[in-house]
Design an enzyme around this catalytic site. Structure first.
Site: not given
Length: 511
Positions: A94, A247
């Site tokens: 990214d 997460d």
């Protein structure tokens, strides 16, 4: 609330000590057997059919402008011991810096030319940040053949046998969704800041993660150095970007679907700790704000869930979220940095000796068990943790209230890799030649550097709190006579040291 935290620490330590005493490690609680006959010569595997026994594994490495460390993670992933036809590496880049993107792509092509099955993937935007990149990575057609995903952040370097040791837990135990490894820090001795982080994280892994895994088969996924079952990710609803702790979000949703997690402390993955205070502060904001925000968004869903037991819901709601992610930050700052200093000004406030000395000392000793080699730093560590509680309580409050512009702010933790220690000309490829050239005009126009303002150079909130605590200490010494002044002087000084920026290493600058 300090008694609540003490009870939680005692319980966690008791569970871990029982697990070690009874030798109830992961390999005793779950089935573990090596897959196939081991990874040897590739031609031998193909001829004997060993490779077919290995499940297809995808290794994901999300990146964002990781100039200093991209080679470390890619190189370590490419050297994992696993049949070459049964795993692939997916680099999710990214990066917004075109130079870094070219470097990462070139590194991927270099390993691809060596026969490694590696994919370099980019997307048109950074929507969802890391969660968005991971989600996008799973949409590629070639992922359909994969059963498991190993995830590593850009500064993580798994050992070659990582998959051989972790994946069998998933293969032989269909109820397990995640295998989490322990972090091992390559720069823990760089400065006091990294030593303090090592002490906190060692306790987290050796005790909190171990206790959650042993007693509840659940713990918060650490976002890296773990292997997921893709079916469990899909069953939990996939990656979501509603918080900065994607997460933990996935882990909680998977747990509520009935999946089990296992923490394997014997598997260690090398990583880097942030060594500058600015990077560490941003990281702690994300780690404190995100869980509190997730708690707010899932507290009702947890209580209404019908797939897990009442005991599991109580543990998740009370122990994991409320005590671990909210109360711990609140108590630390309000009690040690507010209540004790104010008590010397107001005679009506009386704090018993057990509340000032005994309970805090016991909590500290329990948390210090994670890193016995740093026991001599316990006092400094506690003072620093109290300073950091100022930022953590602000972050947790903004997460709970869903207020402020930084609730969903994602700031990638700065990594220095080996560049801060490297010397120019250390090897042949980096030799520097100096040529004397007379210039009539400068090649680059001279930039006028703006002088940094006071509040930009220093951490003003720490300076303010530290000054107030020191004043309370002097008042106690001269007038109140409660005997708290020693602690107040030490704690106030710690705030000032951090406030003036004398903690961690200096920010790395590229010349």
């Amino acid at each position: 609330m300090t008694v609540m935290i003490l009870a939680e620490k005692l319980f966690v330590c008791a569970v871990c000590l029982a697990v070690r005493a009874l030798r109830l490690g992961p390999d005793r609680r779950y089935r573990w057997e090596p897959i196939g006959g081991g990874v040897g010569d590739e031609e031998e595997e193909s001829g004997s059919g060993h490779g077919a026994k290995y499940p297809m594994v995808l290794v994901q490495i999300p990146m964002y402008n990781e100039r200093e460390v991209y080679k470390l993670s890619i190189g370590a992933a490419c050297e994992l011991e696993w049949p070459s036809e049964r795993f692939m590496i997916q680099v999710l880049d990214d990066s917004t810096d075109p130079v870094v993107k070219d470097l990462v792509e070139t590194e991927c092509q270099r390993w691809k030319s060596k026969g490694v099955n590696i994919k370099y993937e980019v997307r048109g935007n950074r929507k969802g940040y890391k969660a968005g990149a991971l989600k996008e990575g799973l949409k590629h057609d070639y992922v359909e053949d994969c059963e498991y995903i190993a995830m590593f952040d850009a500064d993580f370097q798994p050992e070659p046998d990582f998959l051989l040791r972790a994946v069998p837990f998933l293969v032989h135990n269909p109820e397990i969704a995640l295998v989490q490894a322990r972090w091992k820090f390559v720069n823990s001795g760089e400065c006091l800041l990294t030593r303090f982080q090592e002490m906190s994280l060692d306790y987290h892994f050796k005790y909190e993660q171990e206790a959650g895994s042993s007693l509840h088969s659940f713990f918060g996924f650490n976002g890296t150095a773990g292997v997921w079952r893709i079916a469990a990710i899909d069953d939990a609803g996939g990656w979501k970007d509603r918080t900065t702790v994607e997460d933990m979000d996935l882990a909680v949703r998977a747990m509520l679907q009935g999946w089990k997690f296992v923490y394997v402390g014997d598997i260690k993955v090398k990583s880097e700790l942030p060594s500058t205070f600015k990077a560490y502060r941003f990281q702690q904001h994300r780690w404190s704000c995100g869980p509190a925000n997730l708690f707010k968004k899932m507290m009702v869903e947890i209580l209404e869930n019908k797939k897990v037991s009442l005991w599991s819901k109580i543990y998740l709601w009370y122990n994991f979220f409320f005590v671990g992610k909210v109360a711990a930050h609140t108590v630390t700052f309000i009690y040690y940095c507010c209540a004790i200093p104010v008590s010397v000004l107001l005679p009506e406030i009386q704090i018993p000796l057990w509340g000032v000395v005994y309970i805090p000392t016991l909590i500290t000793l329990l948390k210090a068990l994670g890193t016995p080699s740093s026991f001599h730093l316990v006092i400094l560590w506690v003072l620093f943790e109290n300073v950091m509680s100022l930022h953590r309580i602000k972050a947790a409050a903004s997460g709970l209230l869903d207020a402020g512009g930084r609730v969903n702010e994602w700031v990638v933790t700065e990594k220095l890799g080996d560049t801060s220690k490297a010397k120019p000309g250390a090897n042949g490829s980096d030799d520097v030649k100096v040529i004397d050239v007379k210039l009539t005009e400068p090649l680059v126009p001279k930039l006028v550097k703006r002088r940094a303002r006071f509040w930009e150079r220093y951490n003003c909130s720490e300076l303010f709190v530290g000054t107030c605590i020191l004043l309370c200490g002097f008042y106690d010494l001269l007038f109140a006579k409660k005997g708290y002044y020693i602690f107040l002087f030490l704690q106030g000084t710690a705030f000032l040291v951090v406030g003036f920026g004398y903690v961690g290493t200096l920010p790395h600058c590229n010349a």
